[in-house]
Scaffold this active site. Structure first.
Site, short mmCIF file in Angstrom:
data_model
loop_
_atom_site.label_atom_id
_atom_site.label_comp_id
_atom_site.label_asym_id
_atom_site.label_seq_id
_atom_site.Cartn_x
_atom_site.Cartn_y
_atom_site.Cartn_z
CG ASP A 1 -1.84 1.37 1.21
OD1 ASP A 1 -3.10 1.24 -0.02
OD2 ASP A 1 -2.21 1.98 2.05
CG LEU B 1 -9.92 8.18 3.38
CD1 LEU B 1 -10.40 9.28 3.64
CD2 LEU B 1 -10.65 8.14 1.83
NE ARG B 2 -1.02 5.39 1.77
CZ ARG B 2 -0.45 5.16 3.36
NH1 ARG B 2 -1.14 3.75 3.73
NH2 ARG B 2 -0.34 5.27 4.84
CB ALA B 3 -7.05 4.55 -2.99
#
Length: 697
Positions: free
Chosen positions: A200, A281-283
């Site tokens: 990730d 919410l990193r995406a």
């Protein structure tokens, strides 16, 4: 003189407008390092490492203080170097961006930094020698075979990537320094998947494969041979293309601050990420940054539908994977439906009003305008092919009823076959699909080993709690055990009243931790196992054990036996998703050549022991214990079991027998193998706990 790198444009294409996925992902993360780096996945021999090493020459040089080993930015007063402080009169020099390679076998001291031994021994001063993370600051940190990186190094990378800083507290000094770098990793999925936490952290991911067109393959070979014959001349032919790419990257970096992400475009990005059900919410953040970088690369000042689409195809595939068995990729038809046919409208200018006043700074306000979600007939074609890995053709399943003891369970040894029910002549063997995997009980290898760091069996190694000391070479430790070294010297007769240390007095710490193992599955795929309910239960158990092996960093292999022979369906590998795919397609039916299956497993175990004597195996035999295939089948099976038992391998027999009446043949086989016997229903950790409580009651 060092030969020049293989030109970047010779790998990804000379035309900047037609960069392939690999080239575009590396360029975009160079334009906006905040994207978080690139993970390049692909089979061996696809120029992954060559492309990464060629990227560094395209990046603009960086300004650093002369003599500063930590490469802080002189233009940023917030950055402080342990080599400082540097005054306004300190000389500033410009140097190329560094490409720092992190070896898979690197030590923690080499990554973080350690005591400067020369200063300590010659001058008696405690000084800090920077590690690879310090050297990579404002540059590229490249990890080849990143999926094989030891867990303790993964933890260090996670901390540095999350905070942008490294803190070192050891050997009498305390140091903190900046460590912001472009993280690029390459890996071959056949050798194992990447730990989810590190996966990730990579902003973008790209799949690469060797071209299938003969003309393209021939051109690749032609270029490589030309480069090897005269590297300088070959690089010269691509000089103009390299210069154009470098200038365009620099221009895109400068233009990035002027790119506007409208509220409608941001909402569309959030809608895309929500539709693909990615975690966290990193995406969303990475997709937004990638879309802006793509717009700057294309010379636009506003993020468009094409920018969002391209960003999503690079930023989302690896974040959709819940476990290593999920296929990578995106449903691009869904992506086109979400994005629609119209461009996201720009934000309207904020009207002047009493609320805070309008100072004319061009700041944006949220807009309620959203794109209509129309059909995707006019959607731009995808840049690369790729499926979503979700739609699967339903497998052919056998009827559900279990075969009765009067039929298959009590079939004589010399029966022609033990298929639970007849199939038409020439029909393919039946297959059954596994259900959702579950948490399994822990299976371990007996005793203590010295294998690589893992999470399964007890081992003596470089990590874990300290249990003693040994001379170098006798244990797996590497850190000097000072007390035991002094003790060894003190026990030796001394002369002159002074304690003198000799090389033979040196002792290193011996630690007890956990190791990785080879988990070899030997699976009965005969007719007696082929009933749908039974085979589904067995496949689910094996799939769950495979997932457990992935989490524990194990190597896995698969031997199957049915009909008249055994087959090595999957040679030992660290890619558990390949093993899961082979398991999913495993047919069932026919006789039970148990002896052949055990003999093939023994051959694999002997071969792997020669390849890596430290990798201890765990043999998992999945069968109901029946042996058919002519007279003497049972005797040959017992002889093969005795042979496997003689190898001294820890073995577990997972009993696939079910139904109200059972023969108990698997338990007999387990006793002959010197193995633990485990009903398939007790592979689950929860089921085992329930069974223990019921027996106690």
């Amino acid at each position: 003189m060092r030969s020049p790198h293989y030109p970047f444009s010779a790998i990804v294409g000379c035309d900047a407008e037609e960069l392939d996925d690999l080239g575009l992902s590396l360029v975009l993360t160079s334009v906006s390092p905040e994207i978080g780096g690139v993970l390049v996945r692909g089979e061996k021999g696809t120029a992954k490492s060559t492309a990464v090493r060629a990227l560094a020459s395209l990046l603009p040089p960086v300004d650093v203080y002369e003599g500063d080993r930590f490469s802080v930015d002189p233009a940023d007063p917030a950055q402080h170097s342990p080599d400082g402080p540097f005054g306004s009169g300190t000389a500033v020099e410009s140097r190329p961006v560094r490409l720092v390679e992190l070896p898979v076998g690197a030590t923690e001291d080499r990554v973080l930094g350690s005591l400067h031994l020369e200063q300590a021994l010659t001058h008696g001063r405690v000084a800090y020698e920077p590690g690879l993370l310090a050297r990579a600051h404002r540059g590229i940190l490249y990890v080849d075979e990143v999926n094989l990186l030891h867990d303790h190094l993964v933890d260090l990378l996670l901390d540095a990537a999350a905070t942008g800083r490294v803190t070192v507290e050891r050997d009498g000094f305390s140091v903190e320094h900046a460590a912001r770098f472009l993280l690029i990793g390459t890996m071959n999925p056949e050798e194992g998947e990447l730990r989810p936490q590190l996966l990730d952290r990579f902003g973008l991911t790209v799949e690469v494969a060797a071209p299938s067109e003969p003309a393209t393959r021939a051109e690749v070979v032609r270029r490589r041979m030309s480069h090897d014959a005269d590297p300088a001349a070959f690089a010269g032919r691509y000089h103009e293309a390299e210069k154009a790419l470098a200038e365009r990257i620099a221009a895109a970096r400068e233009a990035l601050g002027r790119v506007r992400l409208s509220e409608a475009a941001l909402l569309k990005i959030a809608e895309v990420c929500a539709a693909y059900d990615v975690d966290g919410l990193r995406a969303d953040i990475v997709t937004a940054r990638t879309a802006m970088a793509h717009a700057a690369w294309a010379g636009r000042t506003r993020v468009t539908r094409a920018d969002i689409r391209r960003a999503a195809t690079l930023a989302l595939p690896h974040r959709r994977r819940r476990n290593p068995f999920d296929a990578p990729g995106l449903d691009e038809e869904l992506l086109d439906r979400i994005l629609g046919d119209e461009e996201p409208p720009p934000d309207p200018p904020e009207p002047p009003g009493p609320r805070g006043g309008d100072d004319g700074d061009g700041s944006e306000t949220p807009s309620d305008a959203q794109d209509p979600q129309g059909p995707s007939d006019n959607a731009s074609p995808p840049d690369h092919s790729g499926g979503d890995g979700e739609a699967e053709a339903p497998g052919a399943e056998q009827p559900d009823p279990e075969h009765s003891p009067a039929s298959a369970e009590h079939a004589p040894e010399d029966a022609e076959g033990d298929s639970p029910e007849p199939r038409p002549s020439g029909a393919p063997p039946a297959t059954a699909r596994a259900a959702a995997p579950y948490r399994t009980r822990l299976l371990t290898v007996r005793g203590s080993g010295e294998g690589a760091d893992g999470r399964r069996s007890r081992a003596v190694g470089t990590r874990g709690r300290r249990i003693g000391a040994a001379a170098p070479g006798r244990g797996s430790g590497s850190a000097v055990h000072l007390v035991e070294t002094v003790r060894a010297a003190a026990l030796r007769p001394q002369h002159g009243g002074r304690l003198r240390l000799r090389p033979r007095d040196l002792r290193v710490a011996v630690r007890e931790g956990q190791e990785t193992n080879l988990v070899l599955f030997c699976v009965d795929a005969s007719g007696s196992m082929a009933a749908r309910r039974r085979m589904t239960e067995v496949k689910t158990a094996i799939l769950s054990l495979l997932l457990d092996a992935y989490r524990r960093r194990d190597k896995v292999g698969l031997v199957t036996f049915r009909g008249r022979e055994a087959e090595l369906a999957l040679p030992p590998t660290r890619s558990v998703d390949v093993a899961a795919a082979r398991l999913d397609d495993l047919p069932a039916g026919g006789r039970t050549p148990l002896a052949e299956g055990l003999e093939e497993a023994a051959r694999v175990l002997r071969r792997e022991r020669l390849r890596d004597p430290r990798l201890r195996p765990l043999l998992v035999v999945v069968t109901d214990g029946r042996a058919t295939g002519g007279r003497g089948a049972v005797g040959r099976a017992m002889a093969a079991a005795d042979h496997v038992a003689g190898l001294g391998v820890t073995t577990v027999v997972v009993d696939g027998e079910s139904g109200p009446l059972r023969l108990g043949l698997a338990a007999t086989l387990a006793a002959r193998l010197g193995a633990d016997h485990m009903p398939v229903s007790e592979v689950s950790a929860d089921a085992l706990g329930t069974a223990v409580r019921e027996r106690a009651a």
